[in-house]
Each structure stands twice: as C-alpha cells, then as structure tokens.
Motif scaffolding. Structure first.
Motif, mmCIF file in Angstrom:
data_model
loop_
_atom_site.group_PDB
_atom_site.id
_atom_site.type_symbol
_atom_site.label_atom_id
_atom_site.label_comp_id
_atom_site.label_asym_id
_atom_site.label_seq_id
_atom_site.Cartn_x
_atom_site.Cartn_y
_atom_site.Cartn_z
ATOM 1 N N SER A 1 -14.215 11.627 4.647
ATOM 2 C CA SER A 1 -14.024 12.576 5.749
ATOM 3 C C SER A 1 -12.608 12.513 6.319
ATOM 4 O O SER A 1 -12.338 13.045 7.394
ATOM 5 N N ASN A 2 -11.708 11.793 5.598
ATOM 6 C CA ASN A 2 -10.304 11.688 6.017
ATOM 7 C C ASN A 2 -10.084 10.896 7.284
ATOM 8 O O ASN A 2 -9.021 10.944 7.878
ATOM 9 N N GLN A 3 -11.116 10.161 7.724
ATOM 10 C CA GLN A 3 -10.921 9.296 8.886
ATOM 11 C C GLN A 3 -10.148 8.048 8.446
ATOM 12 O O GLN A 3 -9.530 7.371 9.260
ATOM 13 N N TYR A 4 -10.198 7.766 7.148
ATOM 14 C CA TYR A 4 -9.482 6.635 6.561
ATOM 15 C C TYR A 4 -8.508 7.219 5.539
ATOM 16 O O TYR A 4 -8.930 7.814 4.559
ATOM 17 N N GLN A 5 -7.203 7.086 5.789
ATOM 18 C CA GLN A 5 -6.232 7.695 4.878
ATOM 19 C C GLN A 5 -5.274 6.643 4.327
ATOM 20 O O GLN A 5 -4.864 5.752 5.051
ATOM 21 N N GLU A 6 -4.953 6.800 3.056
ATOM 22 C CA GLU A 6 -4.026 5.858 2.420
ATOM 23 C C GLU A 6 -2.786 6.565 1.900
ATOM 24 O O GLU A 6 -2.861 7.693 1.424
ATOM 25 N N ASP A 7 -1.672 5.875 1.987
ATOM 26 C CA ASP A 7 -0.429 6.335 1.375
ATOM 27 C C ASP A 7 0.112 5.087 0.677
ATOM 28 O O ASP A 7 0.838 4.303 1.280
ATOM 29 N N VAL A 8 -0.330 4.881 -0.558
ATOM 30 C CA VAL A 8 -0.007 3.612 -1.212
ATOM 31 C C VAL A 8 0.648 3.850 -2.559
ATOM 32 O O VAL A 8 0.498 4.901 -3.157
ATOM 33 N N TRP A 9 1.399 2.854 -3.023
ATOM 34 C CA TRP A 9 2.089 2.991 -4.304
ATOM 35 C C TRP A 9 2.212 1.656 -5.016
ATOM 36 O O TRP A 9 1.936 0.636 -4.425
#
Ligand code: FAD
Length: 690
Positions: A682-690
C-alpha cells in the motif's frame, strides 16, 4: 447545467489526451523521442517502422527476435549476446529489440517456425524496467486481447526466457516469473528452462552462461537447427574516412546526439538526450582522510527539466584518460586514436550504438563501459584473435574455466584492457576487429543518484550525495576506482580551484567534446521515482538511511523544515542515520541542527555510529530500541522509508520491523511479516535501495 467555454476546452483536452494515449501518438506522428535515439539498438517501431512483431520479422527476414527489458544495460547486453551466438553457432537470423517499440497484441501472429526471446530485468521492488512497463501491463492484464482473438491465442508461439534479478529483494526475478506464467497461460511453448540470474549472489554472468547452453540445445532440437563452427561475423563495419578529419564539424567527438553536435541542444531531456548542466556548487562531505563523499549541485534553470523530491538524477560519466589510453594502446590504436570512422550497421535491424562519424578516442571515452567487469564469454570470442598460439590457449582457458577465470580476472577487478595486457604479456592485440568491442562491450551507462534536495525549496537546483568508489583489491598494485564518482570528484576539484585535477592518478576530459562542458558542466537527466513524501505534510514519517542512504532524507527534511517555517502543521519526523564515526562521515551534521530549529519537537535524529564505541551499532539496532515509539507511529499511519544498501541493511530493517510489530502487538513474527508486506503493497513502506 450549460457547459461554459472552459468546460468545453477541458473536455476537448481530455479527449485529445485520451486519443493520444491509446494511439501512442501515432495519429499525428508524435513519437516519444522526436530527436531519434542514437543509443538505440533496434529499428522496430521507430521512424514509422512497424510495431507489429510478426510483420517486423517477416519484413526483415528474421526468425528470432530477442526483446530486452533493461534498466542498467545488462539485460540489453545479454540480448545482444544471444543474438550473436544464435547467428554464429546456429545460423539463426536474429534481431534485438527494445520492448517499448512493439505492440504485443501481435504476439499471436508470430508463426511456429520462429522464436521470441525475452531477457527481462526486475527493477527495485519487483517492478518492470522503464521500457518494459507497457509490455508487462499488457501481458499480465486480466483480459488480454490478442489481435486474432483465438481461444488459445499463443498456441503457436515458441519462446525463451531469462530473468535478471537480485535475491536480496523480496520479489526476486518477478518479471520473468510473471511473464513466463502469463505466456504459458495463453498457450505459448517455452523452450528450455526460464533462466534466472542473481545479482545479489554475484552470479549473474555465470547463471546466464549455465542457462544458455541447455537452452540452445533445446532450441536446436525444436527448430531443427544444425550447430556449425562459430565464426565471428561483424554486425557493424567501421571504416576510416578518406575525407573527414578530427577537425571536421560533422564529426562527433563525444557529443551525445546531433543537437549536442550542432549546439542546438534542447529538451525534452531524458535518457536519450541529457542536459549539459552547470555545476553550481560542490564540496567534500567527509572529514576522513581515506574516503570521500561529494555534495554536488547542478543548475537546471537553463533547461525545461523539473524534478520532485524523491526523484533520481542520472549522471552521464566519461571514462578516465589513463583507461582510455590503456585500452587504445593494448589494441595498437594509440596512433590512430583521432582517425575518423564511418560506422554502418551491416544488419538492417541493428543500430549503431553511438553517433557517427566519430573517432576511436570518442567511442572509447564517451560510449563504452571499458572499465566494467569482463565477460567470460567475451574472452572466449576474443581468443580467435590472439597475437600468438600460447596467448590464444590462455584466453580459451579463461573463457572456458569458470574457477580459473574468477581467480585470475574477477578477483582483481580487471577490466578488458587489463585482461588483454595480462594475457598478452606486452604483445598488442592488433587482430581484433574493433566491431567486436562495439558489439561485445556495454554502452557506457548513466549512474543514478537519489536527489538530496527538495523541489519545494530549490526547484532549479538539484543536489546529489555521492560516495567516491575506491577499493583496495588484495593482490593488485593500484586501487580500483569507480567510473562516475571519480569523474565527479575531478569535476569537484576543478570547481574548487584545481585547474587540471588528478584524482587517484587519473585525469578526465573535463572540458568535454570540443570544450563544450567548459565552465564545469556535467550531462544529466532526471528519472522520476515513486519514492514520495505523503502529500499531507502532517502525516508522521520514519526515515531510515545510513551512509549515502540519507540522501533523499536530506531532501525530505529540507522540505518539512521549510513547511514548518511557513507555518504548516508538519507531522512527526524520525530519521535514523548511521555511519562509521561521528567525527568522520557524519553527513550533513550541521544541517540537521538547522532543521531541528525549524521543526522543534517534530524532528528527531537518531544516530548509530558503528566505530565510535567498542560495540558496532547500526540503524537497525536503534530501530529496535525505539520499538514502542515506532509501533505507535505506525499505528498513527506513519509512512516508513528505507534508503541505501539493499544487500544487508534494507533486508535487516525489514525483518526488525516485523519483530517490532510482533512484540509490540503481541502477534506472531509471521503475522508481523505479513503486515510489513501489506505496508509495502500500500506504499506505506517505501524503499530506495541499490
Ligand atoms: P562503477 O565503476 O560503476 O563501479 C561500481 C561497482 O561495480 C564496483 O564497486 C564493483 O563492485 C563493480 N565493478 C565495476 N567494474 C568492475 C570490474 N572491472 N571488475 C569487477 N567489478 C567491477 N550512490 C551514491 O553514492 N549516492 C546515492 O544517492 C545513490 N543513489 C542511487 C540510487 C539508485 C536508484 C541507484 C540504482 C544507485 C544509486 N547509487 C547511489 C549508486 C550509484 O548509481 C553508482 O552505482 C555508484 O556511485 C558507483 O558508480 P561508479 O561509476 O563510481 O562505479
């Protein structure tokens, strides 16, 4: 009620937009990229070419089309390699194609004596790559309509599939798995296994090599192909020009497309057309002596580029001068570096991957990933052109023996010139046709950086936070240096007063082709992401970003501090930051104090320094310590954001969070994991990982 003029205009605009969307702009000839795509590798759907797969195969006399869904170029590279191998070993008439240039309702028209291959990378959180979005939505759709409307629409379709994924992400290789399922659902016939490469385990290349041989065997049997002695057949011809010199105005010396060459650069700026952005400011963020982290701000006011907080900036790098020299030297091309070449595709479906006419120097410096990891298969191909028999034997061994190759090459982070130097023992490799490199080495890829500024605060100035990639490799005399970050380092040095900077012994063509980057410019474009602050600033947020993972959170804080100063009601904001030492790599240490002043109790910074005390403390430990507070915030519908290292940190944060939920809510860990999963969905938890 009567429609007034404005309503009618609005309705018309929506109508036109809808038509444009469903016809992909074809009705009035709008193409996605009006300036052509110099780095594109396929003709399908371009310049009026058909978007119909069967038609394209028919018209170009091909019996095998290889689609790639690629973000960083690896899937595209694998697709090209399959195309070459199919042709040279089995005489297949192959072509490589970008998914976004075709319509997939025509898949049911592909006849049974042809084969369609899919090489699909999974990006981020189980997402398709940018160029695969339309295809993925189509094939995965609930009620897919193929052109002929048969009951078993793909009963004739032979396909082959390979996925590129990363097992540290939750949705490992989701793309190939989902596409494979969907194709089977519609009756398509898979040949060989659906292969899966794992970047997380570092075995991508070997997974690919292990998968493809049984696949070829199955395909040869199914299509009645006879294997032949593989001979190198060039796809491109590179011919020295009789008339042009390095001074001719129509020669590309590294300009990235025609507009750049002619000095008429204009938008839209995107992955095919970067903006040559002035660097407005740059400085060092670490105080450690042996490590560097850059804060760089580019000015986009001269462009029509825009960004939103949470987006990424793509930086188009230039190879280091010494690496360009080394590459040209080992091939015996040093004297010819400025020879002008006209470049032609010998196969009508192939497109030259850089603009031409151009020079060896420009190709190697601006367009080829010459410093990247070497492919074992490529070494086997080059063996045929070795300067003598002993060298040929060694190259063949490296190409064929996985463990030997790892021991000699991969462990030392050698690049292709390094390998040729090592194996050639001082001999020049003058027999290799240059086309083999054009075909066998990846295009130089832009690198992405999480934007560390807020578009609300500085809409025309984008900042990034990049740690300079430099590694000591055991058994190697010199250290390994990353391409883009060291180039940026040199730009920063130049901006801060060093007229001809040398970083770690390397220099760069900072002024760019024909000095067009003078005044300190860097080619960039913006990549839009889904990493977004809640639209309601009063919502609480929890941010977890150790190291450069803090980059987007600096943007978030900049934005919320501004909103607070403007009198808006800003929600509780927790930031978990970690680094080695509070005195060395504590990024933006002073800025957090300012944000605190603006936001008061609404902002709390929680730090974890892994090397300050006797015990190593990481952000996930701090998160655990704050279990009660974190749970309360989540109950109040806080958004949670994780940015940075995908391999370890992001995974651990995920499991710590499940444990927190379990202990705080008196539920099982399995249930906690399920809640985290739902939060992601539900997009309450978002990641921007690499
Ligand atoms: P490269 O030359 O690309 O090398 C990178 C790695 O590749 C090396 O460390 C090594 O492991 C491997 N490698 C390269 N060549 C070889 C070889 N010959 N042999 C063996 N291994 C090799 N970085 C940041 O610092 N800040 C950010 O905010 C940030 N945000 C990102 C956001 C996204 C969405 C993504 C995808 C990445 C982000 N990155 C960020 C990482 C960044 O894009 C680059 O990967 C990083 O800066 C290294 O680039 P480079 O060109 O300097 O190194």
């Amino acid at each position: 009620a009567e429609l007034d003029t404005l309503d009618i205009v609005v309705v018309l605009v929506i109508l036109l937009g809808t038509v444009a969307y469903f016809t992909k702009g074809k009705l009035w000839g709008v193409s996605k990229n009006p300036y052509g795509d110099p780095l594109q590798n396929t003709s399908g759907g371009k310049d009026g070419a058909s978007r119909n797969i069967a038609e394209t195969l028919e018209e170009s006399n091909k019996n095998c089309i290889i689609f790639y869904g690629s973000q960083t170029g690896t899937a595209e590279d694998y697709a090209s390699r399959l195309a070459k191998e199919g042709k040279s070993r089995f005489g297949l008439e192959t072509m490589v194609a970008d998914l976004e240039n075709f319509d997939f309702d025509s898949l049911d028209c592909v006849p049974g004596d042809k084969v369609v291959m899919f090489v699909l990378a999974t990006y981020g959180e189980g997402e398709p790559t940018d160029n695969a979005v339309e295809f993925f939505n189509f094939i995965n759709g609930e009620d897919v309509q193929f052109s002929q409307g048969a009951d078993v629409p793909l009963g004739n379709l032979n396909y082959v599939g390979f996925g590129l994924g990363n097992n540290t992400y939750e949705h490992y290789n989701l793309m190939i798995r989902a596409v494979d399922k969907a194709l089977q659902r519609h009756g398509a016939i898979r040949i060989g296994a659906a292969g899966e490469g794992d970047d997380g385990a570092g075995t991508m290349e070997e997974d690919f090599l292990a998968w493809k041989d049984p696949m070829w065997a199955a395909l040869a049997e199914k299509m009645g192909l006879a294997e032949r002695e593989a001979v190198y057949e060039p796809i491109f011809s590179l011919t020295p020009s009789d008339t042009l010199t390095v001074d001719s105005t129509e020669v590309y010396l590294g300009e990235l497309n025609k507009m750049h060459l002619e000095g008429t650069s204009k938008g839209p700026y995107n992955a095919h057309n970067p903006f040559i952005a002035p660097i407005a400011e740059s400085h060092e963020l670490f105080t450690a002596k042996d490590r560097n982290c850059l804060h760089i701000e580019v000015d986009i006011s001269g462009s029509n580029l825009s960004y939103q907080t949470g987006d990424h900036l793509a930086v188009w790098p230039t190879n280091a001068g010494a690496e360009v020299d080394r590459f040209l030297s080992v091939l015996g091309l040093t004297e010819k570096r400025n020879t002008v070449l006209t470049v032609k595709a010998l196969d009508p479906t192939a497109k030259v991957p850089f603009p031409a006419p151009t020079t060896y120097d420009a190709i190697v410096r601006y367009h080829m990933e010459i410093c990247g990891p070497v492919s074992r298969q490529f070494l086997a191909t080059l063996a045929a052109f070795a300067p003598d028999e002993a060298i040929k034997a060694e190259m063949t061994k490296l190409g064929g023996d996985k463990d030997y190759f790892h021991e000699k090459i991969i462990k030392h982070h050698l690049n292709i010139a390094g390998v040729l130097e090592l194996v050639g023992k001082g001999k020049k490799w003058t027999n290799i046709p240059f086309s083999a490199f054009v075909e066998g080495i990846n295009k130089l890829q832009p690198r992405y950086y999480s934007i560390s500024s807020s578009s609300l605060v500085q809409p025309k100035k984008i900042s990034i936070t990049a740690v300079v990639e430099s590694q000591i490799i055991p058994g190697r005399a010199d250290a390994f240096h990353g391409v883009a970050t060291n180039y940026l380092f040199a730009l920063k040095q130049k901006q801060n007063g060093d007229p001809s900077p040398t970083v770690f012994g390397q220099t760069y063509e900072i002024m760019g082709p024909r000095n067009k980057y003078d005044g300190i410019h860097v080619p960039v474009h913006v990549r839009h992401s889904n990493f977004r602050l809640p639209s309601d600033p009063s919502k609480p947020i929890i941010c977890i970003g150790p190291g450069t993972g803090v980059a987007p959170f600096r943007a978030f804080l900049q934005e919320r501090a501004k909103q607070a100063t403007d009198g808006e009601n800003v929600g509780e904001t927790l930031l978990f930051f970690g680094c080695r030492k509070s005195t060395e790599d504590f990024l933006y240490k002073d800025e957090w104090v300012e944000y605190k002043q603006a936001m008061g109790d609404k902002f709390e910074l929680i730090t974890a320094f892994s090397r300050d005390g006797p015990k190593k403390v990481y952000v996930q430990h701090r998160l655990q310590e704050r279990a009660e507070q974190v749970n309360k915030l989540l109950e109040a519908k806080a958004y949670i954001y994780v940015c940075g290292d995908a391999a370890n940190m992001a995974r651990e944060v995920n499991s710590v969070l499940a444990q927190i939920l379990a202990s705080q809510r008196n539920i099982s860990v399995a249930k906690g994991e399920e809640i985290v999963k739902n939060m992601r969905a539900s997009n309450q938890y978002q990641e921007d990982v690499w």
